[in-house]
Motif scaffolding. Structure first.
Motif, short mmCIF file in Angstrom:
data_model
loop_
_atom_site.label_atom_id
_atom_site.label_comp_id
_atom_site.label_asym_id
_atom_site.label_seq_id
_atom_site.Cartn_x
_atom_site.Cartn_y
_atom_site.Cartn_z
N THR A 51 0.83 -1.21 0.00
CA THR A 51 0.00 0.00 0.00
C THR A 51 0.86 1.26 0.00
OG1 THR A 51 -0.28 -0.19 2.40
CG2 THR A 51 -2.07 -1.05 1.02
N ILE A 71 -5.38 5.83 0.77
CA ILE A 71 -4.54 4.63 0.70
C ILE A 71 -3.67 4.54 1.96
CG2 ILE A 71 -2.62 3.53 -0.52
CD1 ILE A 71 -3.90 4.80 -3.14
N THR A 124 -3.38 -2.50 -7.26
CA THR A 124 -4.46 -2.61 -6.27
C THR A 124 -5.00 -4.04 -6.23
OG1 THR A 124 -5.01 -0.28 -6.67
CG2 THR A 124 -6.66 -1.61 -5.51
N MET A 166 -10.72 -1.55 -1.39
CA MET A 166 -9.70 -1.90 -2.38
C MET A 166 -10.31 -2.31 -3.72
SD MET A 166 -6.69 -1.24 -1.41
CE MET A 166 -5.87 -0.79 0.12
#
Length: 146
Positions: A7, A36, A90, A115
């Motif tokens: 991330t 994020i 992602t 996500m």
């Protein structure tokens, strides 16, 4: 730890992509970086993603929504290309989350929703960036799924 590294990489890559994306609000992209980072600590620490984050992300998805009725290659202008990489990254994070969950760690369902919606939002942003740039999508016809 792999999740947090992934991330962090996603947020950093989005920061880099911002300099090549010309048709999407820089403020929106900065908000995504911050979101994020809130997601970053949401497995080992307290889940910092909630309903308001999902609603905000849904509004970004809606704002940049482009209708599409076929599969396309992850291609286009430089901004869209960066966004395609973010979309794929992602998806890799989601796989890491499932692995962590299989190992017995509880992950809040809203983090999975976030996500998945983030990946879809990046895809819409790809299409939007290409459309605003005048770049046509290149159709992909799979020989595997006929």
């Amino acid at each position: 730890c792999d999740y947090e590294i992934a991330t962090d990489r996603l947020a950093s890559m989005l920061s880099m992509a911002r300099h090549h994306v010309h048709h999407i609000s820089q403020d929106v992209l900065l908000q995504l970086i911050e979101m994020i980072y809130h997601a970053n600590g949401s497995i080992r620490g307290n889940c910092a993603i909630g309903t308001s984050d999902l609603e905000k992300l849904q509004s970004f998805y809606t704002r940049y929504y482009v209708s599409l009725d076929r599969f396309v290659l992850p291609d286009g202008c430089i901004g869209a290309s960066y966004l395609h990489v973010l979309r794929a990254e992602t998806k890799a994070i989601i796989r890491i989350m499932y692995q962590i969950q299989r190992e017995g760690v509880k992950i809040e369902s809203c983090l999975f929703e976030f996500m998945n919606l983030l990946s879809n939002t990046f895809f819409m942003m790809c299409l939007y960036e290409n459309a605003q740039n005048g770049t046509k999508e290149k159709e992909f016809k799979s020989r595997s799924y006929v």
